[in-house]
Design a protein around this motif. Sequence first.
Motif, PDB file in Angstrom:
ATOM      1  N   VAL A 125       0.843  -1.192   0.000  1.00  0.00           N
ATOM      2  CA  VAL A 125       0.000   0.000   0.000  1.00  0.00           C
ATOM      3  C   VAL A 125       0.876   1.239   0.000  1.00  0.00           C
ATOM      4  O   VAL A 125       2.049   1.199   0.400  1.00  0.00           O
ATOM      5  CB  VAL A 125      -0.937   0.016   1.224  1.00  0.00           C
ATOM      6  CG1 VAL A 125      -1.877  -1.175   1.192  1.00  0.00           C
ATOM      7  CG2 VAL A 125      -0.138   0.023   2.529  1.00  0.00           C
ATOM      8  N   GLN A 126       0.287   2.341  -0.450  1.00  0.00           N
ATOM      9  CA  GLN A 126       0.951   3.632  -0.406  1.00  0.00           C
ATOM     10  C   GLN A 126       0.243   4.524   0.605  1.00  0.00           C
ATOM     11  O   GLN A 126      -0.935   4.320   0.921  1.00  0.00           O
ATOM     12  CB  GLN A 126       0.949   4.282  -1.782  1.00  0.00           C
ATOM     13  CG  GLN A 126       1.792   3.537  -2.811  1.00  0.00           C
ATOM     14  CD  GLN A 126       1.821   4.240  -4.152  1.00  0.00           C
ATOM     15  OE1 GLN A 126       0.974   5.079  -4.444  1.00  0.00           O
ATOM     16  NE2 GLN A 126       2.802   3.895  -4.975  1.00  0.00           N
ATOM     17  N   LYS A 127       0.977   5.495   1.088  1.00  0.00           N
ATOM     18  CA  LYS A 127       0.415   6.408   2.074  1.00  0.00           C
ATOM     19  C   LYS A 127      -0.845   7.072   1.513  1.00  0.00           C
ATOM     20  O   LYS A 127      -0.845   7.598   0.400  1.00  0.00           O
ATOM     21  CB  LYS A 127       1.449   7.471   2.437  1.00  0.00           C
ATOM     22  CG  LYS A 127       0.971   8.452   3.488  1.00  0.00           C
ATOM     23  CD  LYS A 127       2.063   9.442   3.843  1.00  0.00           C
ATOM     24  CE  LYS A 127       1.578  10.425   4.898  1.00  0.00           C
ATOM     25  NZ  LYS A 127       2.638  11.398   5.278  1.00  0.00           N
ATOM     26  N   GLY A 128      -1.947   7.007   2.287  1.00  0.00           N
ATOM     27  CA  GLY A 128      -3.204   7.613   1.879  1.00  0.00           C
ATOM     28  C   GLY A 128      -4.176   6.656   1.215  1.00  0.00           C
ATOM     29  O   GLY A 128      -5.343   7.031   0.992  1.00  0.00           O
ATOM     30  N   THR A 214     -13.900   7.637   9.431  1.00  0.00           N
ATOM     31  CA  THR A 214     -14.720   6.538   8.912  1.00  0.00           C
ATOM     32  C   THR A 214     -14.092   5.933   7.657  1.00  0.00           C
ATOM     33  O   THR A 214     -14.547   4.892   7.181  1.00  0.00           O
ATOM     34  CB  THR A 214     -16.140   7.034   8.590  1.00  0.00           C
ATOM     35  OG1 THR A 214     -16.074   8.080   7.612  1.00  0.00           O
ATOM     36  CG2 THR A 214     -16.821   7.550   9.852  1.00  0.00           C
ATOM     37  N   ARG A 215     -13.066   6.574   7.142  1.00  0.00           N
ATOM     38  CA  ARG A 215     -12.270   6.023   6.044  1.00  0.00           C
ATOM     39  C   ARG A 215     -10.896   5.675   6.613  1.00  0.00           C
ATOM     40  O   ARG A 215     -10.121   6.558   6.969  1.00  0.00           O
ATOM     41  CB  ARG A 215     -12.144   7.033   4.902  1.00  0.00           C
ATOM     42  CG  ARG A 215     -13.497   7.439   4.319  1.00  0.00           C
ATOM     43  CD  ARG A 215     -13.387   8.617   3.369  1.00  0.00           C
ATOM     44  NE  ARG A 215     -12.755   8.244   2.098  1.00  0.00           N
ATOM     45  CZ  ARG A 215     -11.567   8.680   1.700  1.00  0.00           C
ATOM     46  NH1 ARG A 215     -10.863   9.489   2.479  1.00  0.00           N
ATOM     47  NH2 ARG A 215     -11.085   8.314   0.535  1.00  0.00           N
ATOM     48  N   ILE A 216     -10.601   4.374   6.728  1.00  0.00           N
ATOM     49  CA  ILE A 216      -9.328   3.912   7.285  1.00  0.00           C
ATOM     50  C   ILE A 216      -8.288   3.962   6.173  1.00  0.00           C
ATOM     51  O   ILE A 216      -8.421   3.270   5.154  1.00  0.00           O
ATOM     52  CB  ILE A 216      -9.446   2.483   7.844  1.00  0.00           C
ATOM     53  CG1 ILE A 216     -10.673   2.354   8.752  1.00  0.00           C
ATOM     54  CG2 ILE A 216      -8.174   2.087   8.566  1.00  0.00           C
ATOM     55  CD1 ILE A 216     -10.635   3.239   9.963  1.00  0.00           C
ATOM     56  N   VAL A 217      -7.247   4.790   6.352  1.00  0.00           N
ATOM     57  CA  VAL A 217      -6.238   4.973   5.305  1.00  0.00           C
ATOM     58  C   VAL A 217      -4.865   4.558   5.836  1.00  0.00           C
ATOM     59  O   VAL A 217      -4.611   4.566   7.046  1.00  0.00           O
ATOM     60  CB  VAL A 217      -6.204   6.437   4.818  1.00  0.00           C
ATOM     61  CG1 VAL A 217      -7.546   6.834   4.232  1.00  0.00           C
ATOM     62  CG2 VAL A 217      -5.819   7.373   5.953  1.00  0.00           C
ATOM     63  N   ALA A 218      -3.978   4.201   4.906  1.00  0.00           N
ATOM     64  CA  ALA A 218      -2.612   3.805   5.262  1.00  0.00           C
ATOM     65  C   ALA A 218      -1.820   5.039   5.678  1.00  0.00           C
ATOM     66  O   ALA A 218      -1.786   6.025   4.948  1.00  0.00           O
ATOM     67  CB  ALA A 218      -1.939   3.116   4.084  1.00  0.00           C
ATOM     68  N   PRO A 219      -1.148   4.999   6.838  1.00  0.00           N
ATOM     69  CA  PRO A 219      -0.393   6.174   7.293  1.00  0.00           C
ATOM     70  C   PRO A 219       0.972   6.314   6.633  1.00  0.00           C
ATOM     71  O   PRO A 219       1.607   7.361   6.746  1.00  0.00           O
ATOM     72  CB  PRO A 219      -0.247   5.926   8.797  1.00  0.00           C
ATOM     73  CG  PRO A 219      -0.266   4.441   8.927  1.00  0.00           C
ATOM     74  CD  PRO A 219      -1.167   3.932   7.849  1.00  0.00           C
ATOM     75  N   PHE A 220       1.452   5.246   5.964  1.00  0.00           N
ATOM     76  CA  PHE A 220       2.744   5.300   5.274  1.00  0.00           C
ATOM     77  C   PHE A 220       2.782   4.184   4.233  1.00  0.00           C
ATOM     78  O   PHE A 220       1.900   3.322   4.184  1.00  0.00           O
ATOM     79  CB  PHE A 220       3.914   5.150   6.264  1.00  0.00           C
ATOM     80  CG  PHE A 220       3.730   4.057   7.284  1.00  0.00           C
ATOM     81  CD1 PHE A 220       3.746   2.708   6.922  1.00  0.00           C
ATOM     82  CD2 PHE A 220       3.534   4.364   8.622  1.00  0.00           C
ATOM     83  CE1 PHE A 220       3.574   1.708   7.851  1.00  0.00           C
ATOM     84  CE2 PHE A 220       3.362   3.363   9.569  1.00  0.00           C
ATOM     85  CZ  PHE A 220       3.383   2.037   9.181  1.00  0.00           C
ATOM     86  N   ASP A 221       3.809   4.222   3.390  1.00  0.00           N
ATOM     87  CA  ASP A 221       4.003   3.141   2.422  1.00  0.00           C
ATOM     88  C   ASP A 221       4.383   1.877   3.182  1.00  0.00           C
ATOM     89  O   ASP A 221       5.316   1.887   4.001  1.00  0.00           O
ATOM     90  CB  ASP A 221       5.121   3.493   1.438  1.00  0.00           C
ATOM     91  CG  ASP A 221       4.759   4.676   0.560  1.00  0.00           C
ATOM     92  OD1 ASP A 221       3.583   5.082   0.587  1.00  0.00           O
ATOM     93  OD2 ASP A 221       5.650   5.188  -0.138  1.00  0.00           O
ATOM     94  N   GLY A 222       3.667   0.797   2.912  1.00  0.00           N
ATOM     95  CA  GLY A 222       3.960  -0.410   3.675  1.00  0.00           C
ATOM     96  C   GLY A 222       3.335  -1.645   3.066  1.00  0.00           C
ATOM     97  O   GLY A 222       2.906  -1.658   1.909  1.00  0.00           O
ATOM     98  N   ALA A 223       3.304  -2.700   3.875  1.00  0.00           N
ATOM     99  CA  ALA A 223       2.729  -3.982   3.465  1.00  0.00           C
ATOM    100  C   ALA A 223       1.820  -4.480   4.580  1.00  0.00           C
ATOM    101  O   ALA A 223       2.099  -4.285   5.769  1.00  0.00           O
ATOM    102  CB  ALA A 223       3.826  -5.004   3.177  1.00  0.00           C
ATOM    103  N   ILE A 224       0.730  -5.118   4.184  1.00  0.00           N
ATOM    104  CA  ILE A 224      -0.263  -5.604   5.141  1.00  0.00           C
ATOM    105  C   ILE A 224       0.193  -6.951   5.704  1.00  0.00           C
ATOM    106  O   ILE A 224       0.498  -7.883   4.958  1.00  0.00           O
ATOM    107  CB  ILE A 224      -1.641  -5.754   4.478  1.00  0.00           C
ATOM    108  CG1 ILE A 224      -2.085  -4.421   3.863  1.00  0.00           C
ATOM    109  CG2 ILE A 224      -2.670  -6.240   5.490  1.00  0.00           C
ATOM    110  CD1 ILE A 224      -2.244  -3.297   4.848  1.00  0.00           C
ATOM    111  N   LEU A 225       0.234  -7.037   7.020  1.00  0.00           N
ATOM    112  CA  LEU A 225       0.581  -8.286   7.693  1.00  0.00           C
ATOM    113  C   LEU A 225      -0.650  -9.060   8.152  1.00  0.00           C
ATOM    114  O   LEU A 225      -0.637 -10.291   8.195  1.00  0.00           O
ATOM    115  CB  LEU A 225       1.462  -7.995   8.919  1.00  0.00           C
ATOM    116  CG  LEU A 225       2.880  -7.506   8.656  1.00  0.00           C
ATOM    117  CD1 LEU A 225       3.557  -7.163   9.972  1.00  0.00           C
ATOM    118  CD2 LEU A 225       3.683  -8.559   7.915  1.00  0.00           C
TER     119      LEU A 225
END
Length: 416
Positions: A125-128, A214-225
């Motif tokens: 994922v990318q931030k945002g 109510t919209r859960i967004v990625a806080p940084f570039d990462g990978a889902i565990l």
Amino acid sequence: MRKMPFSTFAGNYWRSAPHVSAIASHWPWHWEKRYKMKLLIAGLALLTAIVFVASGNEPEPVPQALGDTATTGQQVDVHVLRASHQQDVLTVFGQARARWQISLRAETSGRVTQVADAALVGALVQKGDVLAEIENTGQQLDLANRTTALATARRVLAEEEQRARIAQENWDAAGYKGDPDPLVLRLPQLEEARADLNAARLAADRARYVLDQTRIVAPFDGAILKRSVGPGDLLQSGDEVVELYDTQKMDVVLTLTEAEAARLSSPIGNRVRLIATQSGREWQGVVERVGQRIDATNRWIELIVSVKEPNGLLPGQFLRAEVDGRSYEDLIGIPRALIGRDGAVWHVDFDNQLRRMPVIPVFSQGDRSFVAPGSDWPPTLRLTPPSRNFLNGTAVSPVFMSETDTLNLAENGAGQ
């Protein structure tokens, strides 16, 4: 009792065909015993004769003459070594870990209306990026009410400012002396209106923030565990949605003994070469921090290495690290195959005589030990592999080896 003749016994047997037990009761056993005794005596006599002949023909041992293995003048391989500038490189092992690994949780309650593919385990994922959405009707209503309250507070403040201005003009027109009472000029009412406006503004900002959550967004570039929700789940504030780690900032934790740490002059900023133990892939890093304690059980010190470009590096990956240590001006790199078990080397002097010299390594790297030259050492060492037969002053015939031979000795040799 008189024994029955064998011929009579055989005739009776064929005539009557008695049972086997009857045969055993009439068999002449004393004949068989005599026959076995004769065979035993003959065998013992033959064995005695064989042993006697063999012992009589055995050659007498010939004593070996002493001095047949004299080492005087024997040929020995000689490797020429000189002191030079050396860089200590410390080889240790460590494990990669993400600098940031978090559990992303809901900050508002509601039913999950959508889960994006980006929230699936293993997704990058990318931030945002939006990972999930929560039903937000209640949050929208709250924001609308807060916005109305904010508008009302602005109107009230404007009215109070107008009243305060009129009160001041009336006081000035009346010509009263002295300072007027604050209530006359409506100053408390004006201050209250300003405070109400500030509170209404903060409440509206809070309602807008809750709506955004109510919209859960990625806080940084990462990978889902890990993913903990699905469409239709009812979330409460604080429930976990996903777990993810930062793929752009990776650290490697190295564990060193106190002796290994002493080989680093100033570890902060030292360059580190990182090699994956399985694939051989490499990364570059820099020592960023040093653990501020020594492990009470293993006596280890931690070095935290920041990886410059961690593309392809995974948390938990086991790595071999080569850390730049101290630099030395004059050290001699001696292959371990040239160092005896007693910690000494054998030097062939210019008179072609052996000279034993103890060595104390400053550090070891690969199959070489690096030592500082002694005060009485010659500028060039001519070393030969150790042997148990060597003695100080023994004359030898040196056979000088090439640099390639010395390099191969360092790579393939083993100390004796």
